[in-house]
Write an enzyme that holds these catalytic residues in place. Sequence first.
Site, mmCIF file in Angstrom:
data_model
loop_
_atom_site.group_PDB
_atom_site.id
_atom_site.type_symbol
_atom_site.label_atom_id
_atom_site.label_comp_id
_atom_site.label_asym_id
_atom_site.label_seq_id
_atom_site.Cartn_x
_atom_site.Cartn_y
_atom_site.Cartn_z
ATOM 1 N N GLU A 63 0.825 -1.217 0.000
ATOM 2 C CA GLU A 63 0.000 0.000 0.000
ATOM 3 C C GLU A 63 0.859 1.267 0.000
ATOM 4 O O GLU A 63 0.470 2.294 -0.551
ATOM 5 C CB GLU A 63 -0.959 0.021 1.192
ATOM 6 C CG GLU A 63 -2.098 -0.986 1.098
ATOM 7 C CD GLU A 63 -1.726 -2.378 1.599
ATOM 8 O OE1 GLU A 63 -0.540 -2.610 1.940
ATOM 9 O OE2 GLU A 63 -2.631 -3.245 1.657
ATOM 10 N N PHE A 125 -11.905 -7.945 13.477
ATOM 11 C CA PHE A 125 -10.780 -8.341 12.630
ATOM 12 C C PHE A 125 -10.433 -7.210 11.646
ATOM 13 O O PHE A 125 -11.306 -6.689 10.970
ATOM 14 C CB PHE A 125 -11.127 -9.626 11.859
ATOM 15 C CG PHE A 125 -10.031 -10.052 10.919
ATOM 16 C CD1 PHE A 125 -8.776 -10.423 11.413
ATOM 17 C CD2 PHE A 125 -10.231 -10.066 9.550
ATOM 18 C CE1 PHE A 125 -7.749 -10.782 10.548
ATOM 19 C CE2 PHE A 125 -9.208 -10.449 8.680
ATOM 20 C CZ PHE A 125 -7.964 -10.797 9.189
ATOM 21 N N GLN A 126 -9.193 -6.858 11.616
ATOM 22 C CA GLN A 126 -8.664 -5.787 10.753
ATOM 23 C C GLN A 126 -9.340 -4.444 11.003
ATOM 24 O O GLN A 126 -9.561 -3.667 10.073
ATOM 25 C CB GLN A 126 -8.742 -6.191 9.272
ATOM 26 C CG GLN A 126 -7.808 -7.361 8.974
ATOM 27 C CD GLN A 126 -7.567 -7.611 7.500
ATOM 28 O OE1 GLN A 126 -8.458 -7.434 6.687
ATOM 29 N NE2 GLN A 126 -6.355 -8.044 7.177
ATOM 30 N N LYS A 175 -17.698 -1.730 5.513
ATOM 31 C CA LYS A 175 -18.058 -2.728 4.498
ATOM 32 C C LYS A 175 -19.570 -2.789 4.262
ATOM 33 O O LYS A 175 -20.018 -2.937 3.124
ATOM 34 C CB LYS A 175 -17.530 -4.101 4.941
ATOM 35 C CG LYS A 175 -17.630 -5.151 3.848
ATOM 36 C CD LYS A 175 -16.884 -6.409 4.213
ATOM 37 C CE LYS A 175 -16.937 -7.415 3.067
ATOM 38 N NZ LYS A 175 -16.201 -8.652 3.382
ATOM 39 N N MET A 484 23.593 10.177 3.763
ATOM 40 C CA MET A 484 23.371 11.435 4.477
ATOM 41 C C MET A 484 23.616 11.267 5.983
ATOM 42 O O MET A 484 24.121 12.181 6.646
ATOM 43 C CB MET A 484 21.960 11.955 4.200
ATOM 44 C CG MET A 484 21.726 13.369 4.679
ATOM 45 S SD MET A 484 22.915 14.540 3.993
ATOM 46 C CE MET A 484 22.011 15.219 2.623
#
Length: 572
Positions: A63, A125-126, A175, A484
């Site tokens: 993602e 869940f999630q 959902k 750096m």
Amino acid sequence: MKASWVADEEKSKVQMMSGADMLMEALEKEGVEVLFGYPGGAVLPIYDALYKKKIRHILTRHEQGAIHAAQGFARVTGKAGVVIATSGPGATNLVTGIADAMIDSLPLVIFTGQVATTVIGTDAFQEADIVGVTMPITKHNYQVRRVEDLPGIIQEAFHIAQSGRPGPVLVDIPKDISTALGAYAAPKHVSLPGYQPTVMPNLLQVKRLADAIATAKKPVILAGAGVLFAGAEKEILSLAEQHRIPVANTLLGLGSFPSDHPLFLGMAGMHGTYAANIALYECDLLIGIGARFDDRLTGDLNHFAQKAAVAHIDIDPAEIGKNVETLIPIVGCAKHTVSALLRESTSSGDTAEWVYHLSELKSSYPLWYKKDDKTLKPQRLLEIIHEETKGEAIVTTDVGQHQMWTAQYYGFSKPNRWVTSGGLGTMGFGFPAAIGAKIGNPELPVVAVTGDGGFQMTLQELSVLQELKLPVIIVIVNNQSLGMVRQWQEIFYEERYSQSLIPVQPDFVKLAAAYGIDGAVAGTEEEARQEFARALASNSPFLLDCRVTSDENVYPMIAPGKGIHQMIGVKP
Ligand SMILES: Cc1ncc(C[n+]2csc(CCOP(=O)(O)OP(=O)(O)O)c2C)c(N)n1
């Protein structure tokens, strides 16, 4: 005309549609042609609705890759980049990119799936409270609670992301809202009384600035990314030429002024040119346009533009006076404001001596590095890339030394070809951003300049290059270190290289080969030029592993906490 519109509206009023279909309808209405995303449980209904549609979807392999690609797309097109991710880990994987887009003012519309409204708050869940998590790093965010609200919310989201100071807007869709049927009504227009960005400037303030220009002897324009967002490059050029005002760029403003123009001083800030920084130190009138005056630009504020009257033009009133005391604040879009200024300001101050002084500084203290044609100097590599692409390419970077060398040595002269993570400084940004940039602008060559460190943060997106056969050239500035960090440890930590040297690296060319991508190693100038030219001509994905000298530092530099005039590494 009116009758058919009314008829359409009447028809749409009675149309029953799922939330997921409403989302598709809204995306089409917004003219969205490409989405960057990754599926999962909570967005299955959305992906199912997408299956029936023609909208292109780029399946990144993480993602974070999707959101950085959307940022690259937004940066080169000026349009909102659109992202979809599932709930929980899908959504939290976007967080770095959202924060990055927020600080760099990139328009994004992000759709996240959420657990069903019936279980929100139960640690389902999630489940992750992505609205709570992203509250401080979005321009605005929503959680949709009624399916009928979806079309209006999406229209608002695009409007907010793309208007005023652009930024990321997140829409969290549970959902059961995606699957619920609702009466679809196309929204007519956005009405947000509390959000009315000021585009046109206050003319009294513009007049004050015109008066200040008429008497200034040492004026300087500092042009930032706001100039690019507004498309105000021509106006800034006219302003500079009409009044003989030298121009410096911020890191993100590069490309808003021609780099070969005699009035151009270069980039200002921590790794800016001596001439640009001294101009900001000595000036009597500083005209900041679409710039944030962040600490990497100003150095110690006690030494920044202390002798100057500061005028600040910005579309975001919150920026004005935030860091630098401002005598002439002007809220407005850079294009409209500078156009108004051009109409108003008929007389110029006598800047001849100042322009001469700064051009002397420019030629006496140029950017420099020790040349050596037996090895590959990173600065030379960037010059070669400029020469081979004739300065026409879109160039993206990661964060670190290679980023600063690209800013210093590529010589950006055209707008919207420079894609970098300025405010957040996100390693892993450059390569996926190049994918989005190529999709947004397929006509131009796209080069992703990355560090050997940063590339390894998002290299899984090689799989996208392979699948889409996107001709992006990846140039790894391979100094076998987190350069750096190594540089700061060398200069400020007595060479204690704690966790910054990476002597064991993967064989990047073989890695590319595993994804079916051609590649080469370059260890000299000659090899770099040859292989880069081959890559460009191939019009295919290519990875160039450039073994540059590993002890090189980025100079000049304002040491942390020092004033803008106290630079180290300046050489005549
Ligand atoms: C995600 C993230 N983690 C850590 C840092 C801190 N950081 C800034 S530059 C840098 C080194 C980058 O090394 P590399 O990608 O090899 O580029 P180089 O500086 O060598 O050109 C690090 C670790 C960062 N900017 N972003």
